[in-house]
Design an enzyme around this catalytic site. Structure first.
Site, PDB file in Angstrom:
ATOM      1  N   LYS A 138      46.918  12.353  16.791  1.00 27.12           N
ATOM      2  CA  LYS A 138      47.440  10.985  16.736  1.00 27.12           C
ATOM      3  C   LYS A 138      48.953  11.000  16.715  1.00 27.12           C
ATOM      4  O   LYS A 138      49.561  11.832  16.035  1.00 27.12           O
ATOM      5  CB  LYS A 138      46.926  10.310  15.451  1.00 27.12           C
TER       6      LYS A 138
ATOM      7  N   LYS B  82      52.634  13.622  19.577  1.00 29.63           N
ATOM      8  CA  LYS B  82      53.692  12.667  19.916  1.00 29.63           C
ATOM      9  C   LYS B  82      53.910  12.707  21.419  1.00 29.63           C
ATOM     10  O   LYS B  82      53.608  13.714  22.082  1.00 29.63           O
ATOM     11  CB  LYS B  82      55.001  13.013  19.200  1.00 29.63           C
TER      12      LYS B  82
END
Length: 472
Positions: free
Chosen positions: A72, A108
């Site tokens: 995530k 990211k």
């Protein structure tokens, strides 16, 4: 708010991990695995401008840790985006998720592009092309990698991403869960917009509630009467300042990349935000003093300083001049490792980013769960709860002979909405995590909340690898 080219956020994060590891018995091989980026995807893609010219852009998606899946992390559109920055931000996501017990690995992404130089049609083209590149390499999906908004992106870009993903994957029933931070019309979640700022509010509130710690800083408990300076009035800075001011603190300074406002009488955040949106800056705002070189405002006197812009804002150069008693890292990596040592020696409390801005990923987790379950929080039980409370009030009225007013009845019988449940879950997460970090800090007899946070995160990540049987 510039970034030094030689600075590496990833190296800084690894340095914090090494420091925390000294307090734990972790096998060096396991530590090396935890620190390493598992997958790095750097790619180039062309876009065609409306005048017929072409431009080649560079995109990134970095998955730092696969100890839990999906991974995530946000997608950033900024001219500052480079591999080292994305690696550092991905690593922070790993430790952040572990710290607040959200079951994701860290990731990211970003595109090296200045959004202000493109119109909406071009930004849509860039976003959809970026998404298609991730789909081709399976770097996105509800069970694989779930992006979210970050600097330079928002709900609009997330809607383009989910639409592109669904077009490529029409058979995936949970496709909406491929990304979070979506508009409500695209199965986003109530409370996501303000989640990170709300989390900052909760996190600083918990720090202020510990009387022993505040006494050491020469402060009273609670927000009331505290003076605050905020750097950055984007989404996170705005909501942080708004909720903190509503709690009784006085925001006396707001800094942005093109100037800041300083007013010891207090700043009306709503009025300043409205002015900023109309005028693209603070210059000409009728109240307070306009500060041209806004980076200097970080060193102005205040009780609480909240850097909510970019990383690498407080360095060894300006750290000795900082006058705040508490620094709340609402942005990712705003205080360098060297700077933090100086701040701690000065007796300043630094509430670390890996904890303080975890509100976004916490509520993103709730949104992901909503997308997987395909039902809104509160939808099944709200009316049932209202009827139960109505009957309970009727029983109380019959037993006492007293009647509640209609306003009182409305307040007492209403069931929890999706937003109520989301904010309740966010508050519980932030409260529990802060006191766990502070407890570790005191048990290990260390000054740094950040080191304590990394210790806690490392313990949990190491346990995950151990339970998988990968390391002893």
């Amino acid at each position: 708010m510039s970034k030094t080219s030689s600075y590496s956020l990833f190296d800084d994060v690894c340095g914090f991990v090494d420091e925390a590891a000294q307090y734990l018995d972790i096998h060096q091989g396991l530590l090396d695995q935890i620190k390493a980026c598992n997958s790095i995807y750097k790619f180039h893609f062309p876009i065609r401008h409306e005048d017929g010219t072409y431009e080649v852009l560079t995109g990134y998606r970095i998955q730092h840790s696969h100890h839990k899946l999906p991974v995530k992390g946000g997608i950033r559109f900024s001219s500052f985006v480079d591999e080292e920055e994305v690696k550092g931000l991905a690593a922070l996501m790993t430790y952040k998720c572990a710290l607040v017990n959200v079951p994701f690995g860290g990731a990211k992404g970003g595109v090296s592009v200045e959004p202000k130089n493109y119109n909406e049609r071009m930004l849509e083209k860039i976003t959809r092309r970026y998404t298609s590149e991730l789909i081709k390499k399976k770097f996105i999906g509800p069970a694989i990698d779930v992006p979210a908004p970050d600097y330079g992106t928002g709900a609009r870009e997330m809607a383009w991403i989910v639409d592109t993903y669904e077009a490529f994957n029409p058979e995936v029933i949970n496709a909406k869960g491929c990304v979070t931070g979506k508009p409500l019309s695209q199965h986003g979640i109530e409370g996501r917009t303000e989640a990170t700022g709300q989390g900052v509010f909760f996190g600083i509130r918990e720090a202020l509630a510990v009387e022993e710690d505040m006494r050491e800083l020469g402060l009273t408990t609670g927000y009331r009467g505290k003076t605050v300076i905020v750097q950055g009035l984007g989404n996170v800075g705005y909501y942080s300042a708004k909720y903190i001011a509503e709690a009784g603190a006085k925001v006396i300074g707001v800094a942005e990349w093109n100037g800041g406002i300083w007013d010891e009488k207090g700043i009306d955040i709503e009025a300043l935000k409205e002015y900023q949106l109309k005028n693209k800056g603070f210059k000409g705002f009728p109240k307070g003093e306009f500060i041209e070189n806004s980076i200097e405002m970080l060193t102005y006197p205040c009780d609480i300083l909240i850097p909510a812009a970019l990383e690498n804002q407080i360095t060894k150069d300006n750290a000795p001049k900082i006058q705040a008693k508490i620094i709340g890292e609402a942005a990712n990596g705003p205080v360098t490792k060297e700077a933090e040592k100086i701040l701690l020696e000065k007796g300043i409390m630094v509430i670390p980013d890996m904890y303080l801005n975890a509100g976004g990923v916490t509520v993103s987790y709730f949104e992901w769960l909503k997308n997987l379950s395909r039902v809104s929080f509160g939808k099944l039980e709200r009316r049932y709860d209202q009827e139960k409370f109505r009957r309970l009030l009727g029983t109380i009225e019959n037993a006492t002979g007293e009647e509640f007013t209609e306003d009182e009845k409305t307040q007492l019988i209403q069931g929890a909405s999706e937003r109520d449940l989301v904010l309740s879950g966010l508050e519980e997460t932030m409260v529990t995590a802060y006191h766990a970090i502070n407890r570790v800090r005191k048990e290990k007899n260390i000054k740094s909340l950040r080191t304590a946070g990394f210790i806690l995160a490392l313990q949990r990540i190491a346990q995950s690898y151990t339970d998988l049987g990968i390391f002893p």
